[in-house]
Design an enzyme around this catalytic site. Structure first.
Site, short mmCIF file in Angstrom:
data_model
loop_
_atom_site.label_atom_id
_atom_site.label_comp_id
_atom_site.label_asym_id
_atom_site.label_seq_id
_atom_site.Cartn_x
_atom_site.Cartn_y
_atom_site.Cartn_z
N GLU A 25 19.35 -33.96 -0.81
CA GLU A 25 18.33 -33.73 -0.98
C GLU A 25 18.39 -32.66 -2.34
OE1 GLU A 25 14.61 -33.43 0.97
OE2 GLU A 25 13.24 -33.62 -0.81
N ASN A 172 8.58 -42.10 -2.36
CA ASN A 172 9.10 -41.40 -0.98
C ASN A 172 7.46 -40.30 -0.23
OD1 ASN A 172 10.62 -39.19 1.56
ND2 ASN A 172 9.29 -37.94 0.17
N GLU A 173 7.40 -40.78 0.67
CA GLU A 173 6.05 -40.12 1.25
C GLU A 173 4.60 -40.24 0.33
OE1 GLU A 173 7.26 -36.43 3.14
OE2 GLU A 173 8.22 -37.67 4.46
N TYR A 248 10.53 -35.97 12.34
CA TYR A 248 11.45 -34.92 12.57
C TYR A 248 10.58 -34.00 13.30
CZ TYR A 248 12.81 -34.88 7.86
OH TYR A 248 13.51 -35.29 6.19
N GLU A 304 14.64 -40.16 7.03
CA GLU A 304 14.50 -39.44 7.69
C GLU A 304 14.04 -38.64 8.78
OE1 GLU A 304 11.59 -36.71 4.71
OE2 GLU A 304 12.88 -38.10 3.20
N GLN A 353 19.33 -32.63 6.74
CA GLN A 353 19.78 -33.31 5.28
C GLN A 353 21.24 -33.15 6.03
OE1 GLN A 353 16.47 -31.40 5.29
NE2 GLN A 353 15.70 -32.97 3.86
O1 AHR Z 1 13.23 -33.23 4.28
C1 AHR Z 1 12.20 -32.12 4.01
C2 AHR Z 1 10.81 -32.69 3.61
O2 AHR Z 1 10.51 -33.86 5.09
C3 AHR Z 1 11.47 -33.97 2.73
O3 AHR Z 1 11.70 -34.35 1.71
C4 AHR Z 1 10.12 -35.35 2.74
O4 AHR Z 1 10.47 -36.41 2.33
C5 AHR Z 1 9.65 -34.65 4.40
O5 AHR Z 1 8.54 -34.24 3.95
#
Ligand code: AHR
Length: 501
Positions: A25, A172-173, A248, A304, A353
């Site tokens: 990214e 995305n999101e 995450y 992600e 990432q």
């Molecule tokens: O990985 C960081 C961010 O986390 C990404 O840009 C986004 O898609 C997510 O919220």
């Protein structure tokens, strides 16, 4: 002694290499400095791409790379990143640190990078602030092989032949940074935008990915699928090849997150138990997908995932730079085992990432580069790519941990058989303190030769630019082959690979 039963004859599915994918990214020092230094840099490079980083990434056989975001994708206007570099528009990267983005890494550079890496391409389009025309023209620019305004523009910019887009993300999101949309609104937009992601070439059938849920937002998954498939005419079937999921691990929650390197046993188990939560997410989102797609033709795309800790002290908070310890190695090992075991539904996953950001496999500082514990796990696990998942069962053991809410099993595994017939067994020992004896038995296989590798260390062990080899992949010798199978003693905090013939 815990028993692991492996039925190497019972194939449970095929492990798409893309489960071992990565994500680059325009965030912090991922693209600039981490991957791309420009042709004029003193850091050795080929067409601007760091030679050391590309070589290291080739060694883990990265199968696919997602770009340009993330949240950045829905602010990215691809035409700013083509043509002579000195004329490229500069923009503010509002999401990530408010720094100037000079667009010197754009479409041509991304495809050059993928070419050097030898990987598939996953381009993420802009729905949040972009138009249908912009998205449609990007696909034309990249993939059309005839005479057209966009193909002509590509040729003017020095690229005669089209490239191949393997995967295309439509936003995305979009529930958050990609436009704060409702699921119904996004799904209607998805239907419209994806219509213009054209297949210009019979040999480049682009797999289209619909923006999926954040963590446990099952409402999003339900509503997006309901709207996307509502009254779809027969001729419009195939409007979706994948639905994404983002997850995450934040040991202390989204606000506080927690330090990447300074933590206690409680935070260790909390982190690992949160990494194991991936299984529940896949099962629950998967059950909803089954209602609309019982044949499992739509892949779950975990594009992600990773540990997201507090940024390293003294670094730009908007750059999300974090260190990586043995705890990350375990979190990666656990997640990859889970994903392997769900390869019937999960068709791609992308660690966030790749370089210098969240759970990165590589960190750089000027001309220096280090490989993180997570890198070594990807290196060991590469044998699972393109292999067949086979049945395996670990005997249950007493859960371990320090807090009731975050107890974990001591061992966790997945097993595959490669085209070469070699059985790959990856096992994690989640205990901070205790070794565990393991006995592996097989259905028919009488192990003739076994090679094993390990990543281990104390729980906060990590590599630094001064001491780059504190954590590394090593040969593992603490096992013996018996008449009945393999007997091993797995150290605490370890990720182990057995290659059995
Ligand atoms: O990985 C960081 C961010 O986390 C990404 O840009 C986004 O898609 C997510 O919220």
């Amino acid at each position: 002694m815990v028993k692991l039963y492996v039925n190497e004859k019972e194939k449970k599915g095929h492990i798409n290499p893309e489960l071992y994918g990565h994500f680059s990214e325009h965030l912090g020092r991922c693209i600039y400095e981490g991957l791309y230094v420009g042709e004029d840099s003193e850091i050795p490079n080929k067409n601007g791409m760091r030679t050391d980083v590309v070589e290291a990434l080739r060694a883990i056989e990265i199968p696919v790379l997602r770009w340009p975001g993330g949240c950045f994708a829905d602010e990215y206007h691809w035409k700013d990143g083509i043509g002579p570099k000195e004329k490229r528009k500069k923009m503010v990267n509002t999401h990530w640190g408010g720094v100037v983005e000079d667009n010197s890494f754009g479409t041509h550079e991304f495809f050059e990078l993928c070419d050097q890496l030898g990987c598939k391409t996953y381009v993420n389009g802009n729905v949040g602030s972009g138009t249908v025309q912009e998205m449609s023209e990007w696909v034309e620019y990249i993939t059309f092989d005839g005479m057209s305004p966009m193909a002509d523009l590509r040729k003017e910019n020095g690229r005669e032949k089209p490239w191949k887009i393997d995967y295309f993300g439509v936003g995305n999101e979009n529930w958050g940074c990609g436009g704060n949309m409702t699921p119904q609104y996004y799904a209607n937009e998805y239907r419209r935008y994806q219509t213009y992601v054209r297949n210009y070439h019979p040999e480049n059938l682009i797999k289209k990915i619909c923006g999926g849920a954040n963590v446990a937002d099952y409402y999003w998954t339900k509503e997006v699928l309901k709207t996307a498939f509502d009254n779809v005419p027969e001729c419009a079937h195939g409007l979706m090849d994948g639905l994404s999921l983002h997850y995450y691990v934040h040991p202390e929650g989204w606000q506080i997150k927690g330090s990447a390197t300074q933590f206690d046993d409680a935070a260790w188990y909390k982190t690992l138990s949160k990494a194991l939560y991936m299984e529940e997410l896949i099962n629950k989102h998967g059950t909803i997908m089954d209602e609309y797609d019982p044949e499992k033709t739509i892949g779950m795309i975990v594009d992600e995932w990773g540990c997201w800790f507090t940024v390293e002290e003294g670094t730009n908070p908007g750059f999300l730079y974090q260190q990586n310890t043995i705890r990350d190695a375990l979190a990666a090992g656990l997640t990859l085992n889970i994903i392997n075991k769900h390869c019937d539904r999960v068709k791609m996953a992308n660690l966030a990432q790749m370089v210098n950001v969240l759970q990165s496999v590589i960190l750089t500082e000027g001309p220096k580069m280090i490989l993180t514990p997570t890198y070594h796990v990807f290196h060991m696990y590469r044998y699972h790519q393109d292999a067949d998942l086979v049945a395996s069962h670990l005997e249950e053991t007493e859960p371990i941990g320090t807090e009731e809410a975050y107890m974990v099993p001591q061992l966790q595994e997945s097993v595959s058989v490669g085209a070469d017939g070699i059985v790959n067994i990856t096992v994690n020992n989640l205990s901070v303190t205790d070794e565990k004896e393991l006995f592996i038995s097989f259905m028919e296989l009488k192990p003739a030769s076994v090679e094993a590798f390990i990543v281990t260390g104390n729980m906060t062990a990590h590599n630094t630019f001064e001491e780059p080899d504190t954590v590394k992949e090593e040969k593992f010798e603490a096992f013996e082959i018996t008449e009945q199978g393999i007997k091993a003693a797995l150290p605490p905090c370890s990720v182990v690979l057995f290659r059995v013939k």
